[in-house]
Design an enzyme around this catalytic site. Structure first.
Site, PDB file in Angstrom:
ATOM      1  N   LYS A  12      29.491  54.557  15.232  1.00 47.70           N
ATOM      2  CA  LYS A  12      28.936  53.473  16.061  1.00 47.70           C
ATOM      3  C   LYS A  12      28.526  52.257  15.206  1.00 47.70           C
ATOM      4  CE  LYS A  12      27.219  56.442  19.843  1.00 47.70           C
ATOM      5  NZ  LYS A  12      26.000  56.839  20.607  1.00 47.70           N
ATOM      6  N   TYR A  52      32.234  54.463  28.625  1.00 52.65           N
ATOM      7  CA  TYR A  52      31.017  55.227  28.932  1.00 52.65           C
ATOM      8  C   TYR A  52      30.786  55.402  30.437  1.00 52.65           C
ATOM      9  CZ  TYR A  52      28.700  56.003  24.351  1.00 52.65           C
ATOM     10  OH  TYR A  52      28.337  56.461  23.109  1.00 52.65           O
ATOM     11  N   ASN A 115      22.328  55.976  17.221  1.00 52.48           N
ATOM     12  CA  ASN A 115      22.392  57.317  16.619  1.00 52.48           C
ATOM     13  C   ASN A 115      23.704  57.588  15.865  1.00 52.48           C
ATOM     14  OD1 ASN A 115      24.031  57.590  18.813  1.00 52.48           O
ATOM     15  ND2 ASN A 115      22.805  59.146  19.847  1.00 52.48           N
ATOM     16  N   HIS A 118      29.411  59.157  17.964  1.00 49.89           N
ATOM     17  CA  HIS A 118      29.733  59.731  19.281  1.00 49.89           C
ATOM     18  C   HIS A 118      30.691  60.888  19.056  1.00 49.89           C
ATOM     19  CE1 HIS A 118      31.212  60.131  23.414  1.00 49.89           C
ATOM     20  NE2 HIS A 118      32.407  60.259  22.855  1.00 49.89           N
ATOM     21  N   GLU A 129      39.225  60.625  26.110  1.00 46.42           N
ATOM     22  CA  GLU A 129      38.684  59.684  25.115  1.00 46.42           C
ATOM     23  C   GLU A 129      39.714  59.381  24.011  1.00 46.42           C
ATOM     24  OE1 GLU A 129      34.895  61.337  23.930  1.00 46.42           O
ATOM     25  OE2 GLU A 129      33.990  60.851  25.864  1.00 46.42           O
TER      26      GLU A 129
HETATM   27  N1  UDP Z   1      21.363  57.366  25.096  1.00 48.72           N
HETATM   28  C1  UDP Z   1      20.299  56.495  25.117  1.00 48.72           C
HETATM   29  N2  UDP Z   1      19.133  56.909  25.731  1.00 48.72           N
HETATM   30  C2  UDP Z   1      18.996  58.141  26.273  1.00 48.72           C
HETATM   31  C3  UDP Z   1      20.095  59.026  26.233  1.00 48.72           C
HETATM   32  C4  UDP Z   1      21.264  58.600  25.637  1.00 48.72           C
HETATM   33  O1  UDP Z   1      20.393  55.383  24.625  1.00 48.72           O
HETATM   34  O2  UDP Z   1      17.923  58.475  26.785  1.00 48.72           O
HETATM   35  C5  UDP Z   1      22.617  56.927  24.458  1.00 48.72           C
HETATM   36  C6  UDP Z   1      22.808  57.586  23.095  1.00 48.72           C
HETATM   37  O3  UDP Z   1      23.291  56.615  22.195  1.00 48.72           O
HETATM   38  C7  UDP Z   1      23.829  58.655  23.357  1.00 48.72           C
HETATM   39  C8  UDP Z   1      24.677  58.033  24.475  1.00 48.72           C
HETATM   40  O4  UDP Z   1      23.723  57.309  25.260  1.00 48.72           O
HETATM   41  O5  UDP Z   1      24.563  58.947  22.195  1.00 48.72           O
HETATM   42  C9  UDP Z   1      25.389  59.018  25.370  1.00 48.72           C
HETATM   43  O6  UDP Z   1      24.447  59.962  25.868  1.00 48.72           O
HETATM   44  P1  UDP Z   1      24.758  61.522  25.857  1.00 48.72           P
HETATM   45  O7  UDP Z   1      23.714  62.182  26.663  1.00 48.72           O
HETATM   46  O8  UDP Z   1      26.183  61.743  26.237  1.00 48.72           O
HETATM   47  O9  UDP Z   1      24.511  61.921  24.314  1.00 48.72           O
HETATM   48  P2  UDP Z   1      25.526  62.380  23.184  1.00 48.72           P
HETATM   49  O10 UDP Z   1      26.664  63.108  23.831  1.00 48.72           O
HETATM   50  O11 UDP Z   1      25.981  61.109  22.481  1.00 48.72           O
HETATM   51  O12 UDP Z   1      24.728  63.255  22.259  1.00 48.72           O
HETATM   52 MG    MG Z   2      27.887  62.557  25.419  1.00 45.06          MG
END
Ligand code: UDP
Ligand code: MG
Length: 135
Positions: A12, A52, A115, A118, A129
């Site tokens: 990212k 997304y 974070n 992805h 994807e």
């Molecule tokens: N995210 C966020 N706030 C939240 C939860 C998720 O900004 O409370 C963002 C975070 O960057 C995350 C992305 O949305 O990586 C997608 O969320 P997901 O639950 O799919 O998490 P991941 O699969 O990336 O662990």
């Molecule tokens: Mg996810």
């Protein structure tokens, strides 16, 4: 025994900006995931919103799409045995504060939105994807 599987990984904007491409790719390679394709790309906000779209009902959706389109990212196809699960393990929990030691998000994540990586979460999403970035 399991067949080689493919998954999509993204480095990212926060991590690309800090020049962490090499470090993160090394983590994948050392744990047996092959990087079979990699490209640097800067998505528009519309493209990020499309990528997304599974999160479109979430309160953080707009911020998430702005963030993913805020700078260049590196999209990769990772291949190996149990690649989807292995990548998720290497990434660590979504919130870097909750991520296990030595995971990518623990090492490099700045916050729950910044974070650093992805990773696809299922075979269906991995296929979609991969197609999104590499058709
Ligand atoms: N995210 C966020 N706030 C939240 C939860 C998720 O900004 O409370 C963002 C975070 O960057 C995350 C992305 O949305 O990586 C997608 O969320 P997901 O639950 O799919 O998490 P991941 O699969 O990336 O662990
Ligand atoms: Mg996810």
């Amino acid at each position: 025994m399991s067949e080689a599987e493919q998954t999509l990984s993204i480095i990212k904007p926060d991590a690309v900006e800090r020049n962490l491409e090499k470090e993160i790719k090394t983590i994948f390679e050392k744990s047996g995931l092959k990087i079979i394709n990699s490209k640097k790309i800067h998505l528009s906000k519309e493209e990020a919103a499309d990528f997304y779209k599974v999160h479109q009902t979430k309160p953080f959706y707009d911020r998430l799409c702005s963030y993913l389109s805020s700078g260049p990212i590196i999209a990769m196809i990772l291949e190996g045995s149990n690649a989807i699960k292995k990548n998720r393990e290497l990434m660590g929990a979504t919130d870097p504060l909750k991520a296990a030691p030595n995971t990518i998000r623990k090492l490099y994540g700045v916050s729950i939105d910044k974070n650093s990586v992805h990773g696809s979460d299922s075979p269906e999403n991995a296929a979609a994807e991969i197609k999104f970035f590499f058709k």
